[in-house]
Write a protein that holds these residues in place. Structure first.
Motif, short mmCIF file in Angstrom:
data_model
loop_
_atom_site.label_atom_id
_atom_site.label_comp_id
_atom_site.label_asym_id
_atom_site.label_seq_id
_atom_site.Cartn_x
_atom_site.Cartn_y
_atom_site.Cartn_z
N ALA A 121 -90.03 -5.22 76.18
CA ALA A 121 -90.22 -5.02 75.29
C ALA A 121 -89.74 -3.19 75.53
CB ALA A 121 -91.36 -5.10 73.64
N CYS A 122 -90.72 -3.17 76.07
CA CYS A 122 -89.77 -1.34 76.56
C CYS A 122 -88.94 -1.35 76.98
CB CYS A 122 -90.37 -0.47 77.12
SG CYS A 122 -92.18 -0.75 75.77
N HIS A 123 -87.35 -2.15 77.28
CA HIS A 123 -86.96 -2.22 78.29
C HIS A 123 -86.29 -1.49 79.64
CE1 HIS A 123 -84.21 -3.34 74.42
NE2 HIS A 123 -85.23 -2.14 73.94
N VAL A 124 -88.43 -2.23 80.07
CA VAL A 124 -88.07 -1.55 81.62
C VAL A 124 -87.43 -2.95 82.38
CG1 VAL A 124 -90.08 -0.97 83.10
CG2 VAL A 124 -89.99 0.29 80.62
N PRO A 125 -87.75 -2.71 83.30
CA PRO A 125 -86.80 -3.55 84.60
C PRO A 125 -88.18 -4.39 85.18
CG PRO A 125 -85.60 -2.34 84.45
CD PRO A 125 -85.92 -1.69 83.78
N VAL A 126 -88.39 -5.95 85.33
CA VAL A 126 -89.69 -5.84 85.63
C VAL A 126 -89.24 -6.43 86.84
CG1 VAL A 126 -91.39 -7.80 85.45
CG2 VAL A 126 -90.95 -6.38 83.27
N VAL A 127 -90.14 -6.48 88.69
CA VAL A 127 -89.80 -7.40 89.35
C VAL A 127 -91.20 -8.15 89.58
CG1 VAL A 127 -89.44 -7.15 91.74
CG2 VAL A 127 -87.97 -5.66 90.12
N THR A 128 -91.45 -9.54 89.21
CA THR A 128 -92.55 -10.22 89.53
C THR A 128 -91.91 -11.15 90.61
OG1 THR A 128 -94.37 -10.97 88.74
CG2 THR A 128 -92.66 -11.18 87.67
N ARG A 129 -93.03 -12.03 91.01
CA ARG A 129 -92.65 -14.00 91.80
C ARG A 129 -92.92 -14.39 90.36
NH1 ARG A 129 -92.54 -10.67 95.69
NH2 ARG A 129 -93.25 -10.04 96.80
N LYS A 130 -92.47 -15.68 90.73
CA LYS A 130 -91.88 -16.48 89.86
C LYS A 130 -93.14 -17.67 90.09
CE LYS A 130 -88.75 -19.69 87.54
NZ LYS A 130 -87.43 -20.06 87.70
N ILE A 131 -94.31 -17.70 88.85
CA ILE A 131 -95.19 -18.59 88.93
C ILE A 131 -95.53 -19.63 88.05
CG2 ILE A 131 -97.88 -18.49 88.03
CD1 ILE A 131 -97.72 -15.88 89.30
#
Length: 184
Positions: A121-131
């Motif tokens: 929502a704050c326009h920050v790119p998110v890097v995560t695992r697919k759960i």
């Protein structure tokens, strides 16, 4: 680490860094544990020494999760560009997202994902695992799934380049409107 909020100046990460204020900022918010990807974040921080990594807890008490001894050991061995900061409440987290170039949380288990939605929502790119069962219906372009540390490093490097370029062109992009609506 106490249950109290951090001093207000701690939430301006660029000022907190002082001598390294131009470094790329990667933040993580979650329970500090292996299951939430804390050890991967520490490892990636060690390999990306030109960036600063910050870990915040979303709860007002220290909850290290399973493997508390291993978590303490990992914190002690972390590189100097990794900062464990303690508790950040929701309103203060909005400021943290504004300072961040990338949000990184390689969690291995199911959780509610609120911090991912806040970051997006704050326009920050998110890097995560697919759960499974988490964010499967989200179709935005700021969520990046990675499978391992080499992919994490490549993705964070690329996003950092893009994020820094966007912030230079449009420094107002971020949580300003969301932050103002939260205060009402």
């Amino acid at each position: 680490m106490s249950d109290e909020l951090l001093p207000e100046e701690t939430y301006d990460l660029r000022k907190y860094l002082k001598s390294n204020a131009n470094a790329g900022i990667v933040i993580s918010i979650g329970r500090f544990s292996k299951q939430m990807g804390a050890f991967e974040v520490i490892e990636v921080a060690g390999k990306l020494s030109d960036m600063e990594f910050f870990w915040f807890d979303p709860l007002p008490f220290r909850l290290l999760g399973r493997g508390e001894h291993a978590a303490h050991t990992a914190l002690q061995a972390a590189s100097s560009n990794f900062h464990y900061m303690g508790y950040a409440d929701r309103v203060r987290r909005l400021k943290l997202y504004q300072d961040a170039d990338v949000f990184y949380l390689p969690a291995r288990e199911q959780w509610n994902g609120t911090v991912l939605f806040e970051a997006m929502a704050c326009h920050v790119p998110v890097v995560t695992r697919k759960i499974p069962d988490i964010i499967q219906s989200y179709l935005g372009n700021s969520l990046y799934y990675t499978a391992n540390i080499p992919e994490d490093i490549a993705c964070i490097r690329e996003l950092m380049r893009e994020s820094r370029a966007v912030k230079m062109k449009d420094p107002g992009k971020g949580c300003n409107k969301l932050s103002e609506s939260q205060e009402q």
